[in-house]
Design an enzyme around this catalytic site. Structure first.
Site, mmCIF file in Angstrom:
data_model
loop_
_atom_site.group_PDB
_atom_site.id
_atom_site.type_symbol
_atom_site.label_atom_id
_atom_site.label_comp_id
_atom_site.label_asym_id
_atom_site.label_seq_id
_atom_site.Cartn_x
_atom_site.Cartn_y
_atom_site.Cartn_z
ATOM 1 N N GLN A 78 0.838 -1.198 0.000
ATOM 2 C CA GLN A 78 0.000 0.000 0.000
ATOM 3 C C GLN A 78 0.872 1.247 0.000
ATOM 4 O OE1 GLN A 78 -3.190 0.097 2.867
ATOM 5 N NE2 GLN A 78 -3.868 2.069 2.144
ATOM 6 N N PHE A 79 1.180 1.731 -1.196
ATOM 7 C CA PHE A 79 2.056 2.900 -1.317
ATOM 8 C C PHE A 79 1.431 4.147 -0.706
ATOM 9 C CE2 PHE A 79 -0.578 3.643 -4.989
ATOM 10 C CZ PHE A 79 -0.581 5.019 -5.167
ATOM 11 N N THR A 80 0.112 4.171 -0.565
ATOM 12 C CA THR A 80 -0.554 5.367 -0.032
ATOM 13 C C THR A 80 -0.210 5.617 1.433
ATOM 14 O OG1 THR A 80 -2.589 4.164 0.499
ATOM 15 C CG2 THR A 80 -2.452 5.209 -1.682
#
Length: 148
Positions: A78-80
């Site tokens: 989850q890059f966010t």
């Protein structure tokens, strides 16, 4: 590197309607990789994750680790988690690791976890995923490598 660890009774992740990974009791871990992260960072984070004692013992104290309860892992990229919201209302992801590097780190983390945990399930890197879970507690812990 950031891990959002959720103690779950069950969790799954699907891609295009198909289950990619599914666990019962264990940890759903959302994994964010920054552009500065290394394998050494990942090793520290995995060690902390595997040793995390957040399951209740017979006295109701959070004293048991994943292995003590025969728990599983569901690892989801989850890059966010590296959203920078300081300016304006649209997050910037400038601090997130580049896709190739982040995927390599994600795969490294999966492999490291599989060496220690019998059941490790995953999402699909870079895919549009739907995550479903029953958080037990709820109990959620955020690990940030900058704080270890």
């Amino acid at each position: 590197m950031k891990f959002v660890i959720q103690r779950v009774n069950h969790a799954n992740v699907s891609v295009e309607g198909n289950i990619a990974g599914k666990i019962n009791k264990g940890f759903l871990v959302l994994i964010g990789v920054s552009k500065e992260d290394t394998k050494e960072t990942a090793d520290k984070m995995v060690k902390k994750l595997i040793g995390m004692r957040i399951f209740e013992d017979e006295a109701g104290k959070t004293n048991l680790a994943l292995a003590d309860v025969k728990g599983a892992l569901l690892l989801v990229s989850q890059f966010t988690l590296y959203a920078d919201c300081k300016k304006g209302n649209r997050p910037s992801f400038i601090n997130a690791g580049a896709p190739d590097m982040a995927e390599e780190m994600y795969e490294y983390i999966i492999a490291a976890c599989k060496k220690q945990v019998p059941v490790v399930e995953t999402g699909v890197f870079g895919a549009d995923m739907k995550v479903s879970l029953e958080n037990d507690g709820p109990f959620t812990v955020v690990l940030d490598s900058r704080e270890l």
